[in-house]
Design an enzyme around this catalytic site. Structure first.
Site, short mmCIF file in Angstrom:
data_model
loop_
_atom_site.label_atom_id
_atom_site.label_comp_id
_atom_site.label_asym_id
_atom_site.label_seq_id
_atom_site.Cartn_x
_atom_site.Cartn_y
_atom_site.Cartn_z
N LYS A 1 0.84 -1.22 0.00
CA LYS A 1 0.00 0.00 0.00
C LYS A 1 0.87 1.25 0.00
CE LYS A 1 -2.72 -0.69 3.67
NZ LYS A 1 -3.88 -0.52 4.58
N LYS B 1 2.80 2.06 2.47
CA LYS B 1 2.78 2.59 3.85
C LYS B 1 3.84 1.87 4.68
CE LYS B 1 -1.84 4.20 5.09
NZ LYS B 1 -2.96 4.03 6.04
N1 C2G Z 1 -10.36 6.73 9.34
C1 C2G Z 1 -11.37 7.62 9.71
N2 C2G Z 1 -11.04 8.87 10.08
C2 C2G Z 1 -9.73 9.27 10.10
C3 C2G Z 1 -8.71 8.37 9.75
C4 C2G Z 1 -9.05 7.08 9.38
O1 C2G Z 1 -12.57 7.27 9.69
N3 C2G Z 1 -9.45 10.54 10.48
C5 C2G Z 1 -10.76 5.39 8.93
C6 C2G Z 1 -10.40 5.08 7.48
O2 C2G Z 1 -11.38 5.62 6.61
C7 C2G Z 1 -10.39 3.55 7.47
C8 C2G Z 1 -9.91 3.22 8.90
O3 C2G Z 1 -10.05 4.42 9.69
O4 C2G Z 1 -11.72 3.06 7.30
C9 C2G Z 1 -8.47 2.77 8.92
O5 C2G Z 1 -7.70 3.79 8.32
P1 C2G Z 1 -6.19 3.40 7.86
O6 C2G Z 1 -5.51 2.72 8.98
O7 C2G Z 1 -5.58 4.62 7.24
O8 C2G Z 1 -6.48 2.30 6.76
P2 C2G Z 1 -6.20 2.38 5.18
O9 C2G Z 1 -4.77 2.61 4.93
O10 C2G Z 1 -7.22 3.28 4.61
O11 C2G Z 1 -6.44 0.84 4.77
O12 C2G Z 1 -8.20 -2.78 2.27
C10 C2G Z 1 -8.47 -1.54 2.89
C11 C2G Z 1 -7.20 -0.89 3.41
O13 C2G Z 1 -6.47 -1.79 4.24
C12 C2G Z 1 -7.57 0.37 4.19
#
Ligand code: C2G
Length: 133
Positions: A44, A46
């Site tokens: 990803k 990350k």
């Molecule tokens: N999130 C949120 N508000 C934020 C930050 C994150 O609602 N201020 C939510 C994101 O939308 C996501 C969840 O928290 O639903 C996890 O965010 P991340 O850890 O950044 O995950 P991400 O990299 O988006 O991975 O297959 C899907 C991916 O693995 C998603």
């Protein structure tokens, strides 16, 4: 028993993560969280501060979370929904529309992100503070 699943890295846990986990749990009775492995995070683009094991342990301590599983690939979602008998798939709306293919297998719910907080912002702010010392 209504079963919910959500996916993410969940690094440097913050209120945005807790908000989505709380609201995901509100969609049913049992919440499964698939946490991106360190290898999948690399896919990803990350690099999490905490390892998969640390992030797993932290998520397992949250009252809304019932089960934590690894997210190894983009392609595992349909299999997960079937394997864990999932009724509702939940993601933050930064993913709006991206997982609509799951509508053939379960309900798909995108919830508004929490404004003003992100792991990226935390890292940036901490770097600035360190720079000022
Ligand atoms: N999130 C949120 N508000 C934020 C930050 C994150 O609602 N201020 C939510 C994101 O939308 C996501 C969840 O928290 O639903 C996890 O965010 P991340 O850890 O950044 O995950 P991400 O990299 O988006 O991975 O297959 C899907 C991916 O693995 C998603």
């Amino acid at each position: 028993m209504k079963r919910v699943i959500t996916y993410g890295t969940f690094d440097l846990l913050h209120s945005g993560h807790i908000n989505i986990l709380r609201r995901a749990k509100e969609q049913g009775d049992y919440l499964i969280v698939a946490i991106s492995t360190d290898e999948f995070n690399a896919l990803k683009g990350k690099k999490a501060y905490y390892t998969f094991e640390q992030r797993k342990m932290i998520l397992e301590a949250i009252r809304y979370v019932d089960l934590v599983i690894p997210e190894n690939t983009w392609e595992q979602k349909i299999e997960d929904v079937q394997k864990y008998d999932v009724d509702v798939f939940v993601m933050g709306d930064d993913w709006e529309g991206k997982f609509d293919f799951l509508k053939d297998y379960c309900e798909v719910v995108y919830l508004p992100r929490t404004v003003g907080i992100s792991t990226t912002k935390i890292k940036k702010d901490l770097k600035e503070v360190a720079g000022k010392k």
